[in-house]
Design a protein around this motif. Sequence first.
Motif, PDB file in Angstrom:
ATOM      1  N   GLU A 176      91.152 141.063  97.976  1.00  0.00           N
ATOM      2  CA  GLU A 176      91.291 139.625  97.749  1.00  0.00           C
ATOM      3  C   GLU A 176      92.367 139.347  96.704  1.00  0.00           C
ATOM      4  O   GLU A 176      93.177 138.422  96.844  1.00  0.00           O
ATOM      5  N   ALA A 236      95.845 140.001  98.289  1.00  0.00           N
ATOM      6  CA  ALA A 236      96.239 138.928  99.197  1.00  0.00           C
ATOM      7  C   ALA A 236      96.726 137.710  98.428  1.00  0.00           C
ATOM      8  O   ALA A 236      97.688 137.042  98.843  1.00  0.00           O
ATOM      9  N   GLU A 237      96.112 137.417  97.286  1.00  0.00           N
ATOM     10  CA  GLU A 237      96.514 136.261  96.490  1.00  0.00           C
ATOM     11  C   GLU A 237      97.814 136.530  95.737  1.00  0.00           C
ATOM     12  O   GLU A 237      98.717 135.693  95.698  1.00  0.00           O
ATOM     13  N   ALA A 268     100.800 136.576  98.349  1.00  0.00           N
ATOM     14  CA  ALA A 268     100.691 135.601  99.441  1.00  0.00           C
ATOM     15  C   ALA A 268     102.052 135.205  99.999  1.00  0.00           C
ATOM     16  O   ALA A 268     102.205 135.008 101.211  1.00  0.00           O
ATOM     17  N   ARG A 326      89.447 126.529 101.008  1.00  0.00           N
ATOM     18  CA  ARG A 326      89.829 127.898 100.662  1.00  0.00           C
ATOM     19  C   ARG A 326      88.919 128.904 101.355  1.00  0.00           C
ATOM     20  O   ARG A 326      89.382 129.951 101.821  1.00  0.00           O
ATOM     21  N   THR A 345      90.127 129.208 104.781  1.00  0.00           N
ATOM     22  CA  THR A 345      91.398 129.946 104.791  1.00  0.00           C
ATOM     23  C   THR A 345      91.153 131.441 104.637  1.00  0.00           C
ATOM     24  O   THR A 345      91.787 132.271 105.308  1.00  0.00           O
ATOM     25  N   ASP A 346      90.219 131.786 103.758  1.00  0.00           N
ATOM     26  CA  ASP A 346      89.905 133.194 103.541  1.00  0.00           C
ATOM     27  C   ASP A 346      89.288 133.804 104.787  1.00  0.00           C
ATOM     28  O   ASP A 346      89.575 134.954 105.146  1.00  0.00           O
ATOM     29  N   ARG A 396     103.384 137.337 102.829  1.00  0.00           N
ATOM     30  CA  ARG A 396     102.583 137.404 104.049  1.00  0.00           C
ATOM     31  C   ARG A 396     102.238 138.858 104.400  1.00  0.00           C
ATOM     32  O   ARG A 396     102.569 139.357 105.479  1.00  0.00           O
ATOM     33  N   ARG A 409      92.072 134.499 107.170  1.00  0.00           N
ATOM     34  CA  ARG A 409      92.835 135.675 106.740  1.00  0.00           C
ATOM     35  C   ARG A 409      92.134 136.963 107.158  1.00  0.00           C
ATOM     36  O   ARG A 409      92.774 137.906 107.639  1.00  0.00           O
ATOM     37  N   ARG A 410      90.824 136.996 107.006  1.00  0.00           N
ATOM     38  CA  ARG A 410      90.087 138.210 107.368  1.00  0.00           C
ATOM     39  C   ARG A 410      90.126 138.442 108.879  1.00  0.00           C
ATOM     40  O   ARG A 410      90.220 139.589 109.329  1.00  0.00           O
ATOM     41  N   ALA A 422      92.581 137.474 110.858  1.00  0.00           N
ATOM     42  CA  ALA A 422      93.947 137.866 111.180  1.00  0.00           C
ATOM     43  C   ALA A 422      94.230 139.319 110.811  1.00  0.00           C
ATOM     44  O   ALA A 422      95.122 139.955 111.391  1.00  0.00           O
ATOM     45  N   ALA A 423      93.473 139.855 109.852  1.00  0.00           N
ATOM     46  CA  ALA A 423      93.704 141.231 109.413  1.00  0.00           C
ATOM     47  C   ALA A 423      93.118 142.267 110.359  1.00  0.00           C
ATOM     48  O   ALA A 423      93.464 143.445 110.272  1.00  0.00           O
TER      49      ALA A 423
END
Length: 486
Positions: free
Chosen positions: A297, A300-301, A304, A238, A241-242, A307, A245-246, A248-249
């Motif tokens: 956070e 985003a959860e 999810a 996780r 993954t986080d 997307r 995500r950061r 990709a942002a």
Amino acid sequence: MTTVRALLEIPELRLRLRTGAGRLGCAVSRIYVTELPDPSRYVSAGEVVLTGLLWWREPGDAEPFVAALDRAGVAALAASGADTGGIPPDVVQACTRHRIPLLEVPADLSFAVITERVVLELAAARGREPSAARKRLLAAATEDISLPALMRQGAVELGAPCWVLSATGRVVAGPADPPDDLAGQVEHVVPGRDLTVHDGCALIPVGGSFAVPWLLAVGHPEPGELAGELADLVRLARARTDQVRRMAARPAEPLLHALADGGPVTDAVAAAGLPEDSEIRVLLARAPDDGPDLAAEVLAELLAEARPVVGVVGEDACALIAGPGNWMRVAAEGLARADRLMSWSGFRLGSGGPAGVDGLHGAMQEARHAVELAARRGGRIELVAGEDLAVHQLLAAGAPDELRRSVRERVLGPLLAYDAAQGTDLVHSVRVYLECSSSPTAAARALHVHVNTLRYRITRASELLGVDLNDFVTQVDVYLALQVTV
């Protein structure tokens, strides 16, 4: 006992000490990955904090980050400068000031390899050689970092199907076609307990201080010690993954800045990966005592499955979602299910749109007014959809606090003072009268009083305010002032 010095001596990691030689004897309890600018909520004593420095933007950013590590009593900071052209000097300086060992991670070394090797080192130091099953799980976690692959290997080793659940009830990973009641299992988790068994399913909290917890669900009431090891690997997955995500942002940051500042958005929409011909919904979230990073956070959860593009705009977190969907309902259901497992103090959510690219600024303003209205309510969780707000509510929500106080006092001051001095509630009677379209009969019925009593109250209120409450323009002014909360 594993120390920072022991990690430096692992040849395949090739870690290089940049500062903090005086504290190489510090004991290491575990490894934690983060890219938060303020990690203070999530780090604890004895950890090695692993970071790709995505939180660092300019000189001065390092001090609050490293100070948070110092307060928590972490053992060391391991940093990769692959995305920043090397470790910035102020990171080195901050670690030197706070006497925190800084370990430079080679740019070509993946975080997966580091976490696996550190976990193995910690296990060996505790005097237990990892079992063959655990080694196979570690191999699955590092060779294929996807959670589905880890769940497949976990099911093989445990002899039972495994799923990862979010506290919102979302099935994050696991076999297709999960049991119909799997999401509802979250509601039976006992907060603070290492294992909850319900209806033949074991639920194990995934470690790490994430804003929205995850759980490992194993389809067996006695999953064994290896299930706890699997939960630890899910935590590491996780964290990775986080981090992804950061990263990709980042392309979305120009769009978020444009929405915050009122700048052009057309080119930025495409760069953020949003379809230019789609309707876009804007959601703004606010965690009053915990800051925009935690709110982001949570967003985003919660969202999810949509997307979303998620980032921070000023003091709020922002999510942009393209396409249809009642995402406020999804968020409300997720928050209701997860609330009892959350550690944060409050959450406010407002939405605007949907709108095309040309109307995106308007959708942002609508979302901002909605979250302001949500912020003025007193509950632990408040959600306001902009499309559900009447025009007068949007106008009232958008006014600055000083103007709101001034308008309320100017329009309603004498009436408020009279109620306070006499113990009456003429303000409420006026509100009900106006909401009943100025019908004395309907207002009297709503207030459970005689119609003549209602007429007397309205006359008295008119005298105190010095206006005619039967005049339409006056009614608009008074009703808007009644909507203002400060």
